[in-house]
Design a protein around this motif. Structure first.
Motif, PDB file in Angstrom:
ATOM      1  N   THR A   1       0.871  -1.184   0.000  1.00 28.77           N
ATOM      2  CA  THR A   1       0.000   0.000   0.000  1.00 28.77           C
ATOM      3  C   THR A   1       0.902   1.226   0.000  1.00 28.77           C
ATOM      4  N   LEU A   2       0.346   2.380  -0.335  1.00 29.37           N
ATOM      5  CA  LEU A   2       1.105   3.623  -0.235  1.00 29.37           C
ATOM      6  C   LEU A   2       1.410   3.886   1.234  1.00 29.37           C
ATOM      7  N   GLY A   3       2.455   4.659   1.487  1.00 29.70           N
ATOM      8  CA  GLY A   3       2.708   5.106   2.847  1.00 29.70           C
ATOM      9  C   GLY A   3       1.545   5.956   3.321  1.00 29.70           C
ATOM     10  N   PRO A   4       1.370   6.101   4.655  1.00 27.18           N
ATOM     11  CA  PRO A   4       0.190   6.818   5.168  1.00 27.18           C
ATOM     12  C   PRO A   4       0.066   8.238   4.623  1.00 27.18           C
ATOM     13  N   GLN A   5       1.165   8.975   4.584  1.00 22.94           N
ATOM     14  CA  GLN A   5       1.082  10.346   4.048  1.00 22.94           C
ATOM     15  C   GLN A   5       0.683  10.321   2.572  1.00 22.94           C
ATOM     16  N   ASP A   6       1.303   9.391   1.841  1.00 22.61           N
ATOM     17  CA  ASP A   6       1.028   9.331   0.403  1.00 22.61           C
ATOM     18  C   ASP A   6      -0.429   8.953   0.136  1.00 22.61           C
ATOM     19  N   MET A   7      -0.977   8.110   1.034  1.00 20.65           N
ATOM     20  CA  MET A   7      -2.375   7.722   0.871  1.00 20.65           C
ATOM     21  C   MET A   7      -3.270   8.956   0.948  1.00 20.65           C
ATOM     22  N   LEU A   8      -2.994   9.813   1.938  1.00 23.36           N
ATOM     23  CA  LEU A   8      -3.801  11.031   2.077  1.00 23.36           C
ATOM     24  C   LEU A   8      -3.573  11.970   0.894  1.00 23.36           C
ATOM     25  N   LEU A   9      -2.309  12.095   0.456  1.00 21.59           N
ATOM     26  CA  LEU A   9      -2.020  13.002  -0.661  1.00 21.59           C
ATOM     27  C   LEU A   9      -2.680  12.509  -1.948  1.00 21.59           C
ATOM     28  N   HIS A  10      -2.679  11.189  -2.135  1.00 23.97           N
ATOM     29  CA  HIS A  10      -3.331  10.632  -3.321  1.00 23.97           C
ATOM     30  C   HIS A  10      -4.828  10.913  -3.281  1.00 23.97           C
ATOM     31  N   SER A  11      -5.419  10.701  -2.107  1.00 21.45           N
ATOM     32  CA  SER A  11      -6.849  10.929  -1.948  1.00 21.45           C
ATOM     33  C   SER A  11      -7.191  12.396  -2.236  1.00 21.45           C
ATOM     34  N   ALA A  12      -6.352  13.322  -1.738  1.00 19.43           N
ATOM     35  CA  ALA A  12      -6.582  14.756  -1.979  1.00 19.43           C
ATOM     36  C   ALA A  12      -6.415  15.081  -3.458  1.00 19.43           C
ATOM     37  N   ALA A  13      -5.381  14.505  -4.084  1.00 22.80           N
ATOM     38  CA  ALA A  13      -5.142  14.777  -5.502  1.00 22.80           C
ATOM     39  C   ALA A  13      -6.302  14.255  -6.334  1.00 22.80           C
ATOM     40  N   HIS A  14      -6.810  13.084  -5.961  1.00 24.41           N
ATOM     41  CA  HIS A  14      -7.904  12.490  -6.722  1.00 24.41           C
ATOM     42  C   HIS A  14      -9.155  13.357  -6.632  1.00 24.41           C
ATOM     43  N   LEU A  15      -9.424  13.862  -5.424  1.00 23.38           N
ATOM     44  CA  LEU A  15     -10.647  14.647  -5.237  1.00 23.38           C
ATOM     45  C   LEU A  15     -10.525  16.038  -5.848  1.00 23.38           C
ATOM     46  N   LEU A  16      -9.371  16.700  -5.647  1.00 25.73           N
ATOM     47  CA  LEU A  16      -9.300  18.132  -5.917  1.00 25.73           C
ATOM     48  C   LEU A  16      -8.474  18.489  -7.154  1.00 25.73           C
ATOM     49  N   GLN A  17      -7.804  17.519  -7.753  1.00 24.92           N
ATOM     50  CA  GLN A  17      -6.966  17.838  -8.891  1.00 24.92           C
ATOM     51  C   GLN A  17      -7.430  17.084 -10.134  1.00 24.92           C
ATOM     52  N   ASP A  18      -7.877  15.841  -9.905  1.00 24.46           N
ATOM     53  CA  ASP A  18      -8.101  14.910 -10.999  1.00 24.46           C
ATOM     54  C   ASP A  18      -9.518  15.009 -11.558  1.00 24.46           C
ATOM     55  N   GLY A  19     -10.492  14.946 -10.679  1.00 28.20           N
ATOM     56  CA  GLY A  19     -11.877  14.836 -11.143  1.00 28.20           C
ATOM     57  C   GLY A  19     -12.574  16.168 -11.173  1.00 28.20           C
ATOM     58  N   ALA A  20     -13.872  16.134 -11.386  1.00 28.32           N
ATOM     59  CA  ALA A  20     -14.656  17.356 -11.464  1.00 28.32           C
ATOM     60  C   ALA A  20     -15.263  17.716 -10.114  1.00 28.32           C
ATOM     61  N   ILE A  21     -14.785  17.058  -9.039  1.00 26.58           N
ATOM     62  CA  ILE A  21     -15.151  17.365  -7.655  1.00 26.58           C
ATOM     63  C   ILE A  21     -16.601  17.033  -7.312  1.00 26.58           C
ATOM     64  N   GLU A  22     -17.480  17.127  -8.278  1.00 30.94           N
ATOM     65  CA  GLU A  22     -18.899  16.958  -8.006  1.00 30.94           C
ATOM     66  C   GLU A  22     -19.197  15.609  -7.347  1.00 30.94           C
ATOM     67  N   GLY A  23     -20.171  15.607  -6.457  1.00 36.16           N
ATOM     68  CA  GLY A  23     -20.567  14.368  -5.796  1.00 36.16           C
ATOM     69  C   GLY A  23     -19.467  13.802  -4.946  1.00 36.16           C
ATOM     70  N   GLY A  24     -18.552  14.686  -4.497  1.00 36.40           N
ATOM     71  CA  GLY A  24     -17.363  14.192  -3.833  1.00 36.40           C
ATOM     72  C   GLY A  24     -17.378  14.276  -2.329  1.00 36.40           C
ATOM     73  N   LEU A  25     -18.572  14.379  -1.708  1.00 38.75           N
ATOM     74  CA  LEU A  25     -18.568  14.473  -0.255  1.00 38.75           C
ATOM     75  C   LEU A  25     -17.954  13.214   0.363  1.00 38.75           C
ATOM     76  N   GLY A  26     -18.194  12.056  -0.276  1.00 36.72           N
ATOM     77  CA  GLY A  26     -17.563  10.817   0.185  1.00 36.72           C
ATOM     78  C   GLY A  26     -16.046  10.933   0.140  1.00 36.72           C
ATOM     79  N   GLY A  27     -15.530  11.605  -0.899  1.00 32.56           N
ATOM     80  CA  GLY A  27     -14.096  11.798  -1.032  1.00 32.56           C
ATOM     81  C   GLY A  27     -13.547  12.685   0.075  1.00 32.56           C
ATOM     82  N   LEU A  28     -14.305  13.740   0.416  1.00 32.65           N
ATOM     83  CA  LEU A  28     -13.874  14.631   1.490  1.00 32.65           C
ATOM     84  C   LEU A  28     -13.895  13.892   2.829  1.00 32.65           C
ATOM     85  N   LEU A  29     -14.901  13.024   2.980  1.00 36.74           N
ATOM     86  CA  LEU A  29     -15.001  12.219   4.193  1.00 36.74           C
ATOM     87  C   LEU A  29     -13.809  11.264   4.302  1.00 36.74           C
ATOM     88  N   ASP A  30     -13.328  10.743   3.171  1.00 35.71           N
ATOM     89  CA  ASP A  30     -12.120   9.912   3.177  1.00 35.71           C
ATOM     90  C   ASP A  30     -10.942  10.685   3.765  1.00 35.71           C
TER      91      ASP A  30
END
Lengths: 360, 304
Positions: free
Chosen positions: A202-231
């Motif tokens: 698995t990714l290191g703990p910091q990288d896991m959070l950074l990946h999750s943030a990048a996926h939510l706020l950089q990669d996608g269109a953010i919409e419907g992403g409350l689950g992502g923010l909760l992650d």
């Protein structure tokens, strides 16, 4: 203010809900697909009795779907392991697959639709061959989309085994190759963590959070992403007490070129979900902030998009449209983006058979 | 036979205020918002208008909206949305009632996992339930409707909702969709049957809905203990035949016929095992409705 956001910040509020309030809350919950996740939050806080019985029945019933999908994902992980066993290709489990395999509390009730894994780029072709040999098929997509994935994206076109339900996304990076930010994949591999009882990492703990943030706020269109923010919120809760976690997070974001998504991620979890982020960390993350106007616009738009609106406005609101355009802007340089959007527009004008299931 | 509604009493779409009302069927409360007046009127006809307090917890928020503006001028369409999402393509507006019923089935089948859900008709006699699980085209709806007019209480035509713990069957009396020849068959079999308008040339052919008998609606919260499982099969010109089915075979057939047996995992296995143990299992072939109804009624009489 959205009821769901208020309840996420302060679950005990449900004790004072009347019927009409419950109905509004449930509508937000269903459209965000967070029923099962909230059922665990209520259970952990001893709030089951605060739910009217039809509410608790419905929330609990949604756990079955999540458990089913997670069991399908476990099966898929097992099949991936078998398919790659002869090849010696290392694999990192990403996002939901990692949370579930690590048994993190945040995976309880967490719905996901595909299994995300990462392999080294130089092993990508061999991995794809092994998956094809084991019966996975590429989803039927247009030749243009095939080329789009292979030349510009950070993953193969989605794979699916005809006998199974979960989609397999094979990544070799965590953001598109053509994107503005280019995290160094070597660093991700170097800090990845071996799992017990499994050849996967698995990714290191910091990288896991950074990946999750990048996926939510950089990669996608953010919409419907409350689950992502909760992650993000749940990952912060999970790791905040480990010594050096916060300081390492800032350093790591700089190393990986993921400071911007981290800055936004911390800002929005704190302001929207009340995540416990130390002040000095917020200040340190501010070094990654964009210039004034960009910062102000994001802070105005993102909460409006992440806040559950029921029913969803049609046509999409201005923030939704702008953030959608932003996600494309971040994904590709302007010339390539223009060419891509033109091609897609032309493809859409061709008659197709897609567009929703027919009823009965 | 008269239609319960004068046809096409629609005002121009733009002048309408949406209708907003609730329907209570068995354990579920559905809230409907729609501009389609004919749909609201048919719902009143079928399910009545008294559905408990406004503060009741709503399980399904369904919006039946007007289709695209341009289409309204040629062949008006309607759209189905559950909690703001539209999983289905638009459909002809004058078929809205039939599509609503199918759409609500989809909502229940994808969400109500607190039950083991079987695709089956169900009727009650002396507190015990008869389950009629079947594939489409086997005559399940016709047989269910026929029994409902010969002393059986209609529990459900589409869903058998089995409580995981108690194994009891929760009724969900809804409009029974009769297809093609079955429409006239039931009209002859039970002249007192209240049938709605016939929706012609839907994807399942011509469909007319049977209103659930009043007794069935009045007692829709009264559960029943499953006692008999009969796999029906309509076979033209065949004599009526009722034969025992091995429990193992019945188990497999029901597992395949269930909406969520696989999804609910071990709970489903335990619930279905209990159900099979509690019930006598048969398969039935029939072509004559009166005869099969008599056979099943005799079975119930001999057994309770």
């Amino acid at each position: 203010m959205s009821l769901l956001l208020e309840v996420l910040r302060q679950p005990a509020l449900i004790k004072d809900f009347d019927g009409a309030t419950w109905n509004r809350f449930l509508s937000e919950l269903r459209s965000q697909q967070l029923c099962a996740r909230l059922s665990y939050i209520f259970e952990d806080r001893g709030l089951i009795d605060a739910c009217p019985s039809p509410v608790w029945t419905e929330l609990r019933a949604q756990r079955y779907r999540v458990e089913y999908i997670q069991s399908q994902a476990r099966l898929e992980v097992h099949k991936v392991r078998k398919a790659l066993s002869e090849t010696g290709i290392p694999v990192i489990l990403l996002k939901g697959a990692a949370y579930a395999a690590m048994n993190l509390p945040l995976s309880r009730g967490r719905l996901f639709s595909d299994l995300d894994i990462m392999v080294p780029r130089q092993a990508l072709e061999r991995a794809e061959t092994a998956f094809m040999a084991a019966g996975w098929k590429t989803e039927k997509i247009a030749p243009y989309d095939q080329r789009y994935y292979r030349r510009w994206m950070h993953e193969l076109p989605p794979l699916r085994h005809p006998a199974r339900e979960i989609e397999l996304d094979v990544h070799h990076a965590i953001l598109p190759l053509t994107g503005r930010l280019k995290p160094n994949v070597e660093l991700l591999w170097a800090d990845s963590v071996a799992m017990q009882d499994s050849p996967f990492r698995t990714l290191g703990p910091q990288d896991m959070l950074l990946h999750s943030a990048a996926h939510l706020l950089q990669d996608g269109a953010i919409e419907g992403g409350l689950g992502g923010l909760l992650d993000l919120h749940d990952l912060i809760i999970q790791y905040q007490d480990e010594p050096g976690w916060w300081e390492d997070l800032i350093d790591r974001a700089r190393q990986l070129d993921l400071g911007r998504p981290l800055y936004y991620g911390l800002h929005f979890t704190k302001t929207m979900l009340g995540s416990p982020i130390p002040d000095d960390i917020s200040r340190a993350a501010a070094q990654f902030a964009p210039r004034l106007i960009g910062d102000a616009l994001m802070k105005a738009w993102v909460p409006r998009l992440l806040t559950p609106h029921y029913p969803r406005p049609r046509p999409p609101t201005i923030p939704a449209t702008m953030l959608y355009l932003r996600s494309h802007w971040l994904k590709m340089p302007p010339a390539l983006l223009t060419k891509h959007l033109l091609t897609k527009a032309l493809m859409r004008s061709q008659p197709t058979k897609s567009g929703g299931t027919r009823l009965a | 036979m008269h239609d319960p509604l004068p046809a096409n009493r629609q005002q121009p779409a733009i002048l309408q205020r949406p209708h907003s009302y609730m329907i209570r069927t068995g354990p579920f409360t559905t809230k409907i918002v729609t501009e389609v007046s004919s749909l609201a009127a048919l719902h009143r006809w079928c399910y009545g208008s008294d559905h408990g307090p406004d503060s009741a917890i709503v399980n399904f928020n369904i919006r039946i909206g007007n289709g695209p503006l341009l289409r309204r001028l040629i062949a008006p369409q309607a759209t189905f949305a559950f909690e703001g999402e539209s999983p289905f393509q638009p459909f002809p507006r004058n078929h809205a009632f039939a599509f609503f019923e199918w759409g609500l089935n989809w909502c229940i089948a994808t969400r109500a996992h607190q039950y083991l859900m079987l695709h089956a008709g169900a009727l009650e006699r002396n507190g015990f339930a008869l389950l009629l699980p079947a594939l489409p085209g086997s005559g399940k709806s016709t047989l269910t409707a026929a029994l409902a007019f010969r002393g059986w209480r209609l529990l459900s035509d589409e869903f058998c909702l089995i409580d995981h713990q108690s194994g009891l069957l929760h009724p969900i009396p809804r409009a029974v969709p009769l297809k093609n020849q079955s429409i006239d068959l039931i009209r002859q079999f039970a002249p007192e049957a209240e049938l709605g308008p016939t929706f012609e040339r839907t994807r399942k052919g011509d469909v007319a809905h049977l209103r659930p008998p009043q007794d069935s609606l009045m007692r829709q919260f009264e559960t029943a203990r499953p006692r008999w499982i009969v796999f029906p099969r309509y076979r033209p010109r065949h004599p009526t035949r009722l034969a025992g089915t091995q429990k193992g075979v019945a188990f497999t057939r029901l597992a395949h016929n269930s909406f969520n047996y696989r999804l609910i995992g071990t709970t489903g296995f335990e619930c279905l095992s209990g159900l099979i143990q509690d019930c006598d299992c048969y398969s039935a072939e029939f072509s004559d409705l009166e005869e099969i109804v008599r056979t099943l009624t005799d079975l119930a009489a001999a057994d309770t």
